[in-house]
Write an enzyme that holds these catalytic residues in place. Structure first.
Site, PDB file in Angstrom:
ATOM      1  N   ILE A   1      15.897  41.182  31.790  1.00 36.46           N
ATOM      2  CA  ILE A   1      16.998  42.145  31.725  1.00 36.46           C
ATOM      3  C   ILE A   1      16.533  43.430  31.064  1.00 36.46           C
ATOM      4  CG2 ILE A   1      19.211  42.617  30.612  1.00 36.46           C
ATOM      5  CD1 ILE A   1      19.950  39.690  31.090  1.00 36.46           C
ATOM      6  N   ALA A   2      15.734  43.295  30.011  1.00 37.98           N
ATOM      7  CA  ALA A   2      15.246  44.476  29.292  1.00 37.98           C
ATOM      8  C   ALA A   2      14.391  45.352  30.194  1.00 37.98           C
ATOM      9  CB  ALA A   2      14.452  44.043  28.064  1.00 37.98           C
TER      10      ALA A   2
ATOM     11  N   TYR B   1      15.897  43.640  13.389  1.00 41.87           N
ATOM     12  CA  TYR B   1      17.089  44.329  13.874  1.00 41.87           C
ATOM     13  C   TYR B   1      17.701  45.229  12.806  1.00 41.87           C
ATOM     14  CZ  TYR B   1      21.404  44.945  16.574  1.00 41.87           C
ATOM     15  OH  TYR B   1      22.451  45.473  17.291  1.00 41.87           O
TER      16      TYR B   1
ATOM     17  N   LYS C   1      27.014  41.439  29.824  1.00 44.34           N
ATOM     18  CA  LYS C   1      28.182  40.565  29.929  1.00 44.34           C
ATOM     19  C   LYS C   1      27.770  39.133  29.579  1.00 44.34           C
ATOM     20  CE  LYS C   1      26.279  38.792  33.562  1.00 44.34           C
ATOM     21  NZ  LYS C   1      25.739  37.421  33.471  1.00 44.34           N
TER      22      LYS C   1
END
Length: 349
Positions: free
Chosen positions: A32-33, A75, A114
């Site tokens: 996805i990245a 993060y 999502k």
């Protein structure tokens, strides 16, 4: 080699609205990245500057491969960085709430894969934080921004097919047992419902209005991971949706919307339709059929990214096509479907 954020110059004093560019970090370093980075780079006002992963080594390797200047294995440091304006969260479902909340509280704009979160109350809580902080928040429901779906919205608004009364849609495929953990691990929000049915339910809510009643049958493991389901939704004024999804067998990724004067068929793939087929008329007269094609830009995220940039640069905290309230409504429906599936399972024991 990518650098850490500590050694880079502080550009936090440059207002986003003045710079007219948004500096993005992608959270998560999987497939996805990579698609996200590629499609963001097709948006003139986007600058992809960072990747964040739980593994500093994986982040560094991703940054080097994609030519990104910043790599974060922490993060907290990403959220504290003055060089990042917005984050795209592409991690497993169950991590979304905590990651999005921390980024919003740090003043970052958030676009999240999502489902945005796993419960409607979590979505509303994030929406309140975004509004209070004056930053943008949206679930990355790219289907709503695809040219084909926007055209379908226009056709329905224009009355082309008459009042929408029925939607049928499906999406599913057999995921190997050693496939992505997000499908099989209950702790990650695994199952077909939140990964695939979120699209079909979103489509039903878009075109059929408020939900009245839910019924569903399928297969749910003891740990709560749903494998397949057939869903019937009753909406206001008797409008109906029949939906199917699975992670154990193929469900063609397409659907159609029936109105009193015609129908719109969404061709594959449902989450970014390549075409619409608009059928009008009433038997026994032969119908009129119009085929509308919509070439895909990049991996399909580009129209959504452009719309998000426009909203952020206009000072909006959500996009009118997919506000947080719409996300929360769909999550409420998913929760009701999940409860119906579990009740159906327990009744058949």
């Amino acid at each position: 080699m990518p650098s850490s954020s500590e050694s880079a110059p502080d550009t936090s004093s440059t207002p986003i609205a003045t710079a007219r560019r948004l500096r993005w970090a992608v959270v998560g370093s999987g497939g996805i990245a990579r698609r996200t980075v590629g499609d963001l780079r097709q948006c003139a006002q986007a600058e992809v500057v960072a990747i964040c992963s739980r593994s500093a080594e994986r982040a560094a390797a991703f940054a080097q491969a994609e030519g990104l200047p910043l790599a974060f294995g922490d993060y907290d440091r990403l959220c504290a960085s003055p060089e990042v304006d917005a984050v795209y969260i592409g991690t497993p479902h169950s991590t979304h709430f905590a990651l999005a909340r921390q980024a919003l509280q740090a003043g970052k704009h958030v676009l999240c894969e999502k489902p945005l979160v796993m419960r409607a109350d979590e979505a509303r809580a994030l929406g309140r934080i975004a509004a209070e902080r004056g930053v943008f928040l949206m679930e990355a429901m790219w289907m709503k921004f695809s040219p084909a779906v926007r055209k379908a919205v226009d056709l329905v608004a224009a009355g082309t097919i008459g009042e929408p009364r029925f939607l049928q849609a499906g999406l599913g495929y057999p995921v190997p047992p050693d496939g992505p953990a997000r499908f099989w691990d209950a702790a990650l929000g695994g199952g077909a419902l939140y990964d695939m049915a979120v699209y079909t339910v979103t489509l039903a809510r878009m075109f059929l209005g408020e939900l009245v009643e839910v019924s569903a049958t399928g297969t749910v493991r003891p740990d709560g991971v749903d494998l397949e389901e057939a869903i019937t939704l009753r909406h206001v004024d008797g409008r109906l949706a029949q939906l199917a999804t699975s992670i154990t067998f193929m469900v063609p990724p397409r659907g159609w919307l029936g109105g009193r004067q015609g129908a719109i068929e969404f061709t594959e793939p449902l989450f970014s339709p390549a075409a619409l087929r608009v059928t009008l008329g009433r038997p026994p007269a032969p119908p009129s059929v119009e085929e509308l094609a919509f070439p895909r830009e990049g991996a399909g995220y580009v129209p959504m990214f452009r719309a998000v940039h426009e909203a952020i640069l206009a000072g909006q905290t959500e996009h009118p096509w997919h506000p947080v309230s719409a996300t929360a409504e769909v999550l409420e429906i998913l929760q009701r479907i999940q409860a119906a599936l579990i009740a159906d399972r327990d009744q058949r024991r």
